[in-house]
Design an enzyme around this catalytic site. Structure first.
Site, PDB file in Angstrom:
ATOM      1  N   SER A 188       6.025  -5.662   5.355  1.00  0.00           N
ATOM      2  CA  SER A 188       5.281  -4.431   5.045  1.00  0.00           C
ATOM      3  C   SER A 188       6.158  -3.512   4.212  1.00  0.00           C
ATOM      4  CB  SER A 188       4.785  -3.745   6.322  1.00  0.00           C
ATOM      5  OG  SER A 188       5.829  -3.413   7.180  1.00  0.00           O
TER       6      SER A 188
ATOM      7  N   GLY B 286       0.841  -1.197   0.000  1.00  0.00           N
ATOM      8  CA  GLY B 286       0.000   0.000   0.000  1.00  0.00           C
ATOM      9  C   GLY B 286       0.875   1.246   0.000  1.00  0.00           C
ATOM     10  N   LEU B 287       0.228   2.381  -0.153  1.00  0.00           N
ATOM     11  CA  LEU B 287       0.941   3.659  -0.199  1.00  0.00           C
ATOM     12  C   LEU B 287       1.656   3.946   1.117  1.00  0.00           C
ATOM     13  CD1 LEU B 287      -1.836   5.880  -1.833  1.00  0.00           C
ATOM     14  CD2 LEU B 287       0.297   5.114  -2.925  1.00  0.00           C
ATOM     15  N   SER B 288       2.643   4.808   1.063  1.00  0.00           N
ATOM     16  CA  SER B 288       3.269   5.301   2.286  1.00  0.00           C
ATOM     17  C   SER B 288       2.189   6.000   3.118  1.00  0.00           C
ATOM     18  CB  SER B 288       4.383   6.288   1.928  1.00  0.00           C
ATOM     19  OG  SER B 288       4.975   6.786   3.097  1.00  0.00           O
TER      20      SER B 288
ATOM     21  N   SER C 165      -0.342   4.497   4.488  1.00  0.00           N
ATOM     22  CA  SER C 165      -1.630   3.789   4.450  1.00  0.00           C
ATOM     23  C   SER C 165      -1.874   3.016   5.751  1.00  0.00           C
ATOM     24  CB  SER C 165      -1.703   2.848   3.242  1.00  0.00           C
ATOM     25  OG  SER C 165      -0.649   1.918   3.273  1.00  0.00           O
ATOM     26  N   GLY C 166      -0.799   2.668   6.452  1.00  0.00           N
ATOM     27  CA  GLY C 166      -0.951   1.975   7.740  1.00  0.00           C
ATOM     28  C   GLY C 166      -0.250   0.632   7.819  1.00  0.00           C
ATOM     29  N   LYS C 167       0.587   0.316   6.847  1.00  0.00           N
ATOM     30  CA  LYS C 167       1.240  -1.004   6.804  1.00  0.00           C
ATOM     31  C   LYS C 167       2.055  -1.280   8.079  1.00  0.00           C
ATOM     32  CE  LYS C 167       3.573   0.042   3.114  1.00  0.00           C
ATOM     33  NZ  LYS C 167       3.078   1.424   3.010  1.00  0.00           N
TER      34      LYS C 167
END
Ligand code: ADP
Length: 208
Positions: free
Chosen positions: A107, A36-38, A40-42
């Site tokens: 992640s 996911g995008l930077s 996003s919560g990974k």
């Protein structure tokens, strides 16, 4: 044996099979891949999932973007080729840890589909579980969160090839799980991941 492996190298078989190892250690390995995008919560979700698994006595280990770039992949930048090599090495490490019996929580933005597919293939070839999870949040929200101040830098032109701003992100077409962090609290994301891990047989049905 890998067709790309150099000549004169021999794969040495150990004395212990995967099943013997996992049975003796009471574990089952596999990889959960968060993309996911930077912002996003990974990393947040990965840390919460790792803590919950370890609390249950399950061997879990996080591989996280910045941490890996400090060491193993410190020689790599952010070109498409370097990003591909970054993911290739991480996928190899994940496979080794999974083989050893760990639930690996990887992640990484991992913006390119082909790189993620290669990571999945690497696991599939080894008969290991690979769960691709799309940590889905709109770019505008990620930019608003901007936990590391990177969007601000990218907008100011201080950071080139930043995913979501001036480098592409290719969302998974058929992910195993989607977590929409605009709506889903971290604990709920962890619950969904645990459900998915149960389905895959990596976590026991009943919590200890
Ligand atoms: P990434 O690893 O994808 O770059 P981070 O986990 O480092 O993202 O940052 C996400 C930021 O968003 C953190 O500051 C986190 O506290 C915040 N956040 C707010 N709501 C959520 C949510 N529902 N799930 C995950 N993170 C959230």
């Amino acid at each position: 044996m890998d067709a790309r492996a150099p000549a004169n190298l021999t794969w040495h078989e150990g004395r212990v099979t995967r099943e013997e190892r996992w049975r003796a250690l009471g574990c089952r390995g596999g990889t959960v891949w968060l993309t996911g995008l930077s912002g996003s919560g990974k990393s947040t979700i990965a840390a919460a999932l790792e803590a919950e698994l370890v609390r249950r006595g399950i061997s879990a280990y996080r591989l996280d973007g910045d941490n890996i770039r400090h060491g193993l992949n410190r020689d790599l930048g952010f070109s498409a080729a370097d990003r591909a090599e970054n993911i290739r090495r991480i996928a190899e490490v994940a496979r080794l840890l999974a083989e050893a019996g760990c639930i690996v929580i990887a992640s990484f933005i991992s913006p390119y589909r082909t790189d993620r597919e290669a990571a999945r293939r690497l696991h599939a070839e080894a008969g290991l579980t690979f769960i691709e999870v799309f940590i889905d949040a709109p770019t505008a929200l990620c930019e608003q969160r901007d936990p590391k101040g990177l969007y601000r830098k990218a907008r100011a032109g201080e950071l080139a090839a930043f995913t979501g701003i001036d480098a592409p992100y290719e969302p998974p077409i058929n992910p195993d799980l989607v977590l929409r962090t605009a709506e889903l609290p971290v604990e709920a994301s962890v619950e969904r991941l645990l459900d998915r891990l149960r389905k895959a047989g990596l976590v026991q049905a009943a919590a200890p």
